[in-house]
Design an enzyme around this catalytic site. Sequence first.
Site, PDB file in Angstrom:
ATOM      1  N   PHE A 293       0.843  -1.178   0.000  1.00  0.00           N
ATOM      2  CA  PHE A 293       0.000   0.000   0.000  1.00  0.00           C
ATOM      3  C   PHE A 293       0.889   1.241   0.000  1.00  0.00           C
ATOM      4  CE2 PHE A 293      -2.021  -3.519   2.163  1.00  0.00           C
ATOM      5  CZ  PHE A 293      -3.268  -3.592   1.566  1.00  0.00           C
TER       6      PHE A 293
ATOM      7  N   SER B 131      -7.118  -7.756  -0.991  1.00  0.00           N
ATOM      8  CA  SER B 131      -6.482  -7.184   0.193  1.00  0.00           C
ATOM      9  C   SER B 131      -6.881  -5.718   0.328  1.00  0.00           C
ATOM     10  CB  SER B 131      -4.964  -7.290   0.085  1.00  0.00           C
ATOM     11  OG  SER B 131      -4.552  -8.637   0.096  1.00  0.00           O
TER      12      SER B 131
ATOM     13  N   CYS C  14      -3.692  -4.976   6.962  1.00  0.00           N
ATOM     14  CA  CYS C  14      -4.127  -5.519   5.672  1.00  0.00           C
ATOM     15  C   CYS C  14      -5.057  -6.690   5.950  1.00  0.00           C
ATOM     16  CB  CYS C  14      -2.904  -5.975   4.877  1.00  0.00           C
ATOM     17  SG  CYS C  14      -3.301  -6.894   3.379  1.00  0.00           S
TER      18      CYS C  14
ATOM     19  N   THR D  56      -8.321  -9.381   4.449  1.00  0.00           N
ATOM     20  CA  THR D  56      -8.795 -10.067   3.249  1.00  0.00           C
ATOM     21  C   THR D  56     -10.307 -10.012   3.157  1.00  0.00           C
ATOM     22  OG1 THR D  56      -6.903 -11.575   3.306  1.00  0.00           O
ATOM     23  CG2 THR D  56      -8.813 -12.268   2.006  1.00  0.00           C
TER      24      THR D  56
ATOM     25  N   ALA E 125      -8.237 -12.101  13.000  1.00  0.00           N
ATOM     26  CA  ALA E 125      -7.811 -13.201  13.858  1.00  0.00           C
ATOM     27  C   ALA E 125      -7.162 -12.694  15.145  1.00  0.00           C
ATOM     28  CB  ALA E 125      -6.841 -14.102  13.096  1.00  0.00           C
TER      29      ALA E 125
ATOM     30  N   HIS F 207       1.223  -4.465   7.769  1.00  0.00           N
ATOM     31  CA  HIS F 207       1.561  -5.298   8.924  1.00  0.00           C
ATOM     32  C   HIS F 207       1.831  -4.376  10.109  1.00  0.00           C
ATOM     33  CE1 HIS F 207       3.160  -8.389   5.773  1.00  0.00           C
ATOM     34  NE2 HIS F 207       1.838  -8.330   5.812  1.00  0.00           N
TER      35      HIS F 207
ATOM     36  N   THR G 272       4.512  12.195   7.901  1.00  0.00           N
ATOM     37  CA  THR G 272       5.909  12.546   8.133  1.00  0.00           C
ATOM     38  C   THR G 272       6.101  12.911   9.595  1.00  0.00           C
ATOM     39  OG1 THR G 272       6.180  13.366   5.871  1.00  0.00           O
ATOM     40  CG2 THR G 272       7.803  14.087   7.487  1.00  0.00           C
TER      41      THR G 272
END
Length: 209
Positions: free
Chosen positions: A2, A40, A47, A49, A67, A105, A156
């Site tokens: 991404f 995704s 991220c 699904t 999860a 992640h 930033t």
Amino acid sequence: MFTGLVSDVGRIVAASAGDKLRRFRIASAYDPASIALGASIACSGPCLTAVGSGPREGGSWFDVDVAAETLARTNAAGWGEGTRLNLERSLKIGDELGGHIVTGHVDGVAEIAAREEVTGGGKGGPTARFVLRAPAELMRFIAEKGSITLDGTSLTVNAVEGDTFSVLLIPHTLAVTTWGDRRAGDRVNLEVDLMARYAARLVEAGQGR
């Protein structure tokens, strides 16, 4: 992959309970024909699904399963019906890389320590400075003028001091993301810059020789 450029703000319209797995239905403005099973989508950082999708008035809905690992590492455990999420579709070859490389992640959760309205009176509204407190183990990856992803938004770093850092959000970003609603005490998902992570690992490896 991404970029951290939010393309829509979705809203959770249904949520299941569970300690190890939760399913969320998210309403969005995306074209339902563009959401394939298994797609995704970054949802305020992580991220996730798409395990189901369909049309709705004004756009589409899609389901995601979250999860236990994601529930433990992110702020997703606090999501519920009505929660607004910053959404971004996965990067395609040839797309403009306007933010920075984001994996989806999440490394941990930062807490907003303060919000300060910096300017006012402009046509676009005020600019806001946020001071955030990050877990100690992640602060070594955060550098002044470096990139960071907070709730799926590429930002930033303006300054780093002790266990805190600050970011400045312009009126446009406040208007088109969930950041306009953010206040002191809120917890946001944090992903450190991928290059900073590898640079730190190379330094560690060199010191271990």
